[in-house]
Design an enzyme around this catalytic site. Structure first.
Site, PDB file in Angstrom:
ATOM      1  N   SER A 172      10.294   4.544  -6.190  1.00 39.58           N
ATOM      2  CA  SER A 172       9.166   3.630  -5.975  1.00 39.58           C
ATOM      3  C   SER A 172       9.466   2.581  -4.919  1.00 39.58           C
ATOM      4  O   SER A 172      10.610   2.128  -4.777  1.00 39.58           O
ATOM      5  CB  SER A 172       8.877   2.919  -7.297  1.00 39.58           C
ATOM      6  OG  SER A 172       7.958   1.878  -7.110  1.00 39.58           O
ATOM      7  N   TYR A 188      11.219  -2.831 -14.026  1.00 38.95           N
ATOM      8  CA  TYR A 188      10.783  -1.473 -13.663  1.00 38.95           C
ATOM      9  C   TYR A 188      11.429  -1.039 -12.343  1.00 38.95           C
ATOM     10  O   TYR A 188      12.030   0.038 -12.252  1.00 38.95           O
ATOM     11  CB  TYR A 188       9.246  -1.438 -13.546  1.00 38.95           C
ATOM     12  CG  TYR A 188       8.754  -0.242 -12.798  1.00 38.95           C
ATOM     13  CD1 TYR A 188       8.796   1.027 -13.374  1.00 38.95           C
ATOM     14  CD2 TYR A 188       8.282  -0.354 -11.481  1.00 38.95           C
ATOM     15  CE1 TYR A 188       8.382   2.143 -12.660  1.00 38.95           C
ATOM     16  CE2 TYR A 188       7.860   0.744 -10.777  1.00 38.95           C
ATOM     17  CZ  TYR A 188       7.912   1.991 -11.367  1.00 38.95           C
ATOM     18  OH  TYR A 188       7.505   3.097 -10.656  1.00 38.95           O
ATOM     19  N   LYS A 230      14.357   2.063 -11.294  1.00 40.74           N
ATOM     20  CA  LYS A 230      14.239   3.099 -10.255  1.00 40.74           C
ATOM     21  C   LYS A 230      15.427   3.033  -9.287  1.00 40.74           C
ATOM     22  O   LYS A 230      15.980   4.058  -8.886  1.00 40.74           O
ATOM     23  CB  LYS A 230      12.923   2.932  -9.493  1.00 40.74           C
ATOM     24  CG  LYS A 230      11.685   3.227 -10.336  1.00 40.74           C
ATOM     25  CD  LYS A 230      11.523   4.727 -10.562  1.00 40.74           C
ATOM     26  CE  LYS A 230      10.348   5.065 -11.449  1.00 40.74           C
ATOM     27  NZ  LYS A 230      10.183   6.489 -11.677  1.00 40.74           N
ATOM     28  N   GLY A 251       4.127 -12.863  -8.328  1.00 43.26           N
ATOM     29  CA  GLY A 251       4.991 -11.772  -7.859  1.00 43.26           C
ATOM     30  C   GLY A 251       4.343 -10.839  -6.860  1.00 43.26           C
ATOM     31  O   GLY A 251       4.976  -9.875  -6.417  1.00 43.26           O
TER      32      GLY A 251
HETATM   33  C1  WQD Z   1      -2.798  -3.559  -5.562  1.00 43.88           C
HETATM   34  C2  WQD Z   1      -3.452  -4.809  -4.990  1.00 43.88           C
HETATM   35  C3  WQD Z   1      -3.245  -6.745  -6.395  1.00 43.88           C
HETATM   36  C4  WQD Z   1      -5.685  -5.223  -9.667  1.00 43.88           C
HETATM   37  C5  WQD Z   1       2.149  -1.386  -8.138  1.00 43.88           C
HETATM   38  C6  WQD Z   1       3.584  -1.497  -8.486  1.00 43.88           C
HETATM   39  C7  WQD Z   1       4.405  -0.698  -7.547  1.00 43.88           C
HETATM   40  C8  WQD Z   1       3.920   0.726  -7.442  1.00 43.88           C
HETATM   41  C9  WQD Z   1       2.493   0.740  -7.101  1.00 43.88           C
HETATM   42  C10 WQD Z   1       4.874   2.280  -9.048  1.00 43.88           C
HETATM   43  C11 WQD Z   1      -2.598  -6.061  -5.194  1.00 43.88           C
HETATM   44  C12 WQD Z   1      -4.693  -6.341  -6.240  1.00 43.88           C
HETATM   45  C13 WQD Z   1      -5.029  -5.331  -8.452  1.00 43.88           C
HETATM   46  C14 WQD Z   1      -6.790  -6.099  -9.925  1.00 43.88           C
HETATM   47  C15 WQD Z   1      -6.492  -7.095  -7.749  1.00 43.88           C
HETATM   48  N1  WQD Z   1       3.988   1.443  -8.676  1.00 43.88           N
HETATM   49  N2  WQD Z   1      -5.414  -6.251  -7.521  1.00 43.88           N
HETATM   50  N3  WQD Z   1      -7.140  -6.990  -8.935  1.00 43.88           N
HETATM   51  O1  WQD Z   1       1.085  -4.235  -7.529  1.00 43.88           O
HETATM   52  O2  WQD Z   1       0.679  -3.283  -5.215  1.00 43.88           O
HETATM   53  O3  WQD Z   1       1.920  -1.971  -6.867  1.00 43.88           O
HETATM   54  O4  WQD Z   1       1.761  -0.029  -8.065  1.00 43.88           O
HETATM   55  O5  WQD Z   1       5.956   2.501  -8.628  1.00 43.88           O
HETATM   56  O6  WQD Z   1       5.686  -0.728  -7.998  1.00 43.88           O
HETATM   57  O7  WQD Z   1       3.966  -2.867  -8.408  1.00 43.88           O
HETATM   58  O8  WQD Z   1      -0.477  -2.240  -7.194  1.00 43.88           O
HETATM   59  O9  WQD Z   1      -2.696  -1.537  -7.897  1.00 43.88           O
HETATM   60  O10 WQD Z   1      -1.530  -3.386  -9.180  1.00 43.88           O
HETATM   61  O11 WQD Z   1      -2.373  -3.843  -6.909  1.00 43.88           O
HETATM   62  O12 WQD Z   1      -6.851  -7.929  -6.913  1.00 43.88           O
HETATM   63  O13 WQD Z   1      -7.418  -6.073 -10.997  1.00 43.88           O
HETATM   64  O14 WQD Z   1      -4.670  -5.043  -5.703  1.00 43.88           O
HETATM   65  O15 WQD Z   1      -3.104  -8.140  -6.363  1.00 43.88           O
HETATM   66  O16 WQD Z   1      -2.768  -6.846  -4.058  1.00 43.88           O
HETATM   67  P1  WQD Z   1       0.819  -3.070  -6.688  1.00 43.88           P
HETATM   68  P2  WQD Z   1      -1.784  -2.703  -7.891  1.00 43.88           P
END
Ligand code: WQD
Length: 327
Positions: A116, A140, A144, A283
């Site tokens: 990841s 998490y 990985k 974060g």
């Molecule tokens: C994407 C963007 C949120 C939900 C995660 C893991 C990473 C990898 C991929 C596995 C961000 C914004 C989200 C919401 C929002 N996974 N958002 N409202 O955090 O980039 O990555 O998934 O390995 O390790 O951390 O993905 O889909 O949570 O968020 O505004 O209700 O959408 O702030 O900018 P993320 P995400």
């Protein structure tokens, strides 16, 4: 090749199974169905119900004789990993060690590992390449990274050849409609947008609009799950041919903001999709995207389906099939 896909009933795993079948491989799925679903099992695959926390289950599976395996069986909720690290220790870390030991004991020494972008933490520079320092900011991500390190030792000591694939933000569904399972209680942006569009959630909460990006919302590298799945086949074929392990980043190399994703989803679905700005999520780095130059060079891969419209339309097609499902 005869391939065991551990975690093959999950969202990414079922797409990986489909890609291996399409490439002419013989596929068996090993899954405990904790988040995987039987509906995701592609016809033509074998299925073994088992748990990676139970070495006996793995021993029985690998005793059937496989040329290679893919390991995607992991918990993946970043927030949960910080409140319940024990779960991640037992499943992601111990479970992986159980798999490696069973595989090596039965002489199965080719594997693809689902790693990841979470291993990197906040970027020190962009785009993120394979040489970028690894500094995970969640337990998490730590699991990985730790597994990647264990794999390097099993390579050295046991001759296990692995491909570690560091996914950026996986999204989308197989455009052929072979995978139909929806993740329950999804945590990621696109399925949440879809649930709002379906009327299953009231609104999308956009986490922050004061980032230093083109529209103030966070930029991410969304990569189509079928593109990711194809990379598993290419990676396994490469390590098998070259008898050498490899590690690659898999991204689309295109940053998309939260607002762009939302606007495109409104356009594709024709639904208003209520949304509201809320505070930043702790974060969240403002921008994350990969270079996949190394993946192109090493395994001949680049994203083909990862444009915003295809990501959304392929997902919307599957959600609409669940129109009558109760939520
Ligand atoms: C994407 C963007 C949120 C939900 C995660 C893991 C990473 C990898 C991929 C596995 C961000 C914004 C989200 C919401 C929002 N996974 N958002 N409202 O955090 O980039 O990555 O998934 O390995 O390790 O951390 O993905 O889909 O949570 O968020 O505004 O209700 O959408 O702030 O900018 P993320 P995400």
């Amino acid at each position: 090749m005869k391939v065991l896909v551990v975690g093959g009933a999950g969202y990414i795993g079922s797409h990986v199974v489909h890609a291996f079948l399409s490439a002419g491989h013989d596929v068996t799925v090993f899954d405990n169905l904790s988040s995987g679903q039987l509906i995701n099992l592609v016809p033509g695959t074998g299925f073994i119900a088992g748990d990676i926390r139970h070495p006996d289950d793995l021993d029985a599976a690998f005793s059937r004789g496989f040329d290679a395996f893919v390991h995607l069986a992991a918990f993946k909720a970043v927030g949960e990993s910080m409140s319940e690290p024990e779960k991640y220790s037992v499943n992601n870390l111990s479970g992986t060690i159980n798999i490696l030991n069973a595989a090596c004991a039965h002489g199965c020494k080719r594997m693809v590992f689902s790693s990841s972008a979470a291993i990197f933490g906040s970027p020190q520079y962009l785009p993120i390449d394979e040489a970028h320092p690894a500094n995970p900011e969640s337990y998490y991500g730590f699991t990985k990274l730790e597994i990647e390190r264990i794999l390097a030792w099993y390579d050295r000591i046991r001759g296990l050849r692995f491909a570690a694939l560091r996914y950026f933000n996986a999204a989308g569904y197989d455009p052929d409609g072979t995978v139909l399972g929806l993740e329950s209680n999804p945590q990621n942006l696109l399925p949440i947008i879809m649930e709002v569009a379906m009327g299953w959630r009231k609104e999308l909460q956009i986490f922050g609009n004061d980032y230093d990006t083109r529209d103030g919302t966070c930029v991410r590298d969304y990569v189509h799950v079928s593109d990711l799945a194809r990379a598993h086949v290419l990676a396994l074929e490469t390590i098998d041919r070259e008898d050498e392990s490899l590690t690659v980043n898999l991204g689309s190399e295109t940053g998309i903001t939260v607002t762009e994703m939302l606007e495109t989803a409104r356009e594709v679905t024709g639904v208003e999709i209520p949304a509201r700005y809320v505070d930043r999520r702790p974060g969240d780095p403002s921008e994350l995207y990969a270079t996949s130059a190394h993946a192109k060079k090493r395994i001949g891969w680049e994203a083909e389906l990862s444009d915003c419209k295809t990501l959304i339309s392929s997902t919307w097609d599957v959600y609409r099939k669940h129109q009558t499902a109760e939520k």
